[in-house]
Enzyme design. Sequence first.
Site, PDB file in Angstrom:
ATOM      1  N   ALA A  72      34.857  59.443  37.429  1.00  0.00           N
ATOM      2  CA  ALA A  72      34.318  58.194  37.962  1.00  0.00           C
ATOM      3  C   ALA A  72      33.145  58.447  38.895  1.00  0.00           C
ATOM      4  CB  ALA A  72      35.420  57.425  38.696  1.00  0.00           C
ATOM      5  N   ALA A  81      26.268  46.880  29.242  1.00  0.00           N
ATOM      6  CA  ALA A  81      26.944  47.657  28.204  1.00  0.00           C
ATOM      7  C   ALA A  81      27.997  48.549  28.850  1.00  0.00           C
ATOM      8  CB  ALA A  81      25.929  48.482  27.407  1.00  0.00           C
ATOM      9  N   GLY A 100      37.526  50.825  25.590  1.00  0.00           N
ATOM     10  CA  GLY A 100      38.057  49.501  25.901  1.00  0.00           C
ATOM     11  C   GLY A 100      37.927  49.174  27.376  1.00  0.00           C
ATOM     12  N   GLU A 149      32.872  38.640  38.225  1.00  0.00           N
ATOM     13  CA  GLU A 149      32.955  38.448  36.777  1.00  0.00           C
ATOM     14  C   GLU A 149      34.286  37.804  36.402  1.00  0.00           C
ATOM     15  OE1 GLU A 149      32.930  40.956  32.546  1.00  0.00           O
ATOM     16  OE2 GLU A 149      32.397  41.972  34.415  1.00  0.00           O
TER      17      GLU A 149
END
Length: 387
Positions: free
Chosen positions: A186, A132, A139, A252
């Site tokens: 971050a 998630a 976005g 990914e």
Amino acid sequence: MNVLNVPEPDFMAEEEIVLFSDSVARWIDEHAPPEKVQQWIADSSVPRELWTHAGEAGLLGLSMPEADGGMGGDYRHEVVLMRQLGWKGADHFGISLHNAIVAPYIWHYGTEEQKQRWLPRLASGELVGAIAMTEPGAGSDLQGVKTTAKKAGNGYVVNGSKTFITNGQLANFIIVVAKTDPAEGAKGTSLIVVETDGAEGFERGRNLHKIGMEGNDTSELFFNDVRVPADNIIGGGEGMGFIQLMQQLPQERLNIAVQGVAAAERGLAETLAYVKDRKAFGKRIIDFQNTQFKLAEVKTKLTVAKVFVDHCIGLHLKGQLDAATASMAKYWVTDIQGEVIDEMLQLHGGYGYMNEYPIAQLYKDARVQRIYGGTNEIMKLLIARTL
């Protein structure tokens, strides 16, 4: 499927990999034939038992070490699975996200206790994985996530919402990108696992209605004071989440490129079959020079794409695939995928617009490839930073 007639690189041509590919093809023929895929599309989800069947067949945890409960393979096995799913039109099954995106976070960064607790259950299909990241207001901006995981007693309380989550309706093992220290940006980001079975405050929202990939459940998720044990922070400590994400995102993005080539190869095979059979003005569609030129362009572009992706797979197997090169593969292949599938739909004429023809589904499915995994615009920014 070798519709392009491009030789496989040596590392994909090894006998064990070829035999594995054949076994995956047979499994898909049995468990995900076209009529079942159509049912997935109608239901907007694959059946839960498909995950159990995949676990029993050894298709979950393909590249995880045997010592950690996996199958002991490597990234080539994941490539084989992604390709076969694409070639056979069964790529709505979110198994590659489970295998090649979710599980690696645990076996790369998890503590020994976390590996023992989760990896065997991910490999058996008891746990279905999701990650998630995306939020309604963030976005592709992972630094902008608002979901929090705040310390409370001997654990954390998770609050926030996520959207566009693949496997979201069925997943019971969700890696949540959350801020454990919002003031640190971050550096305050952590990855925390929520096991959803019996988790109070966890809610699944809508199974989102999409224009493509309809057989894969994609959901909104809500976390309302969800209590999570402290030892569910991946790696055992706070603040490592953003680094972990940056290290795993190249794989990914390579996954998306692999899937893009496979889907486009299927499109070419379907189109060749159609234009060789369909007639107009007294001759086959393939006998028209325009058709031949268009298909020549398609084959050339897909050949270049496949060779580049194979090169990237080779780099990744050596641990040498950098973020910029993975971004090139993701953006360029998915752009080409959309372009050539559009051309191949055109060669079908009006029938290409009908859902009963595979090219229509391929056309719909291709569009999201330029969006998820980081939009192609984000990919270009990452590449530009290397100039």
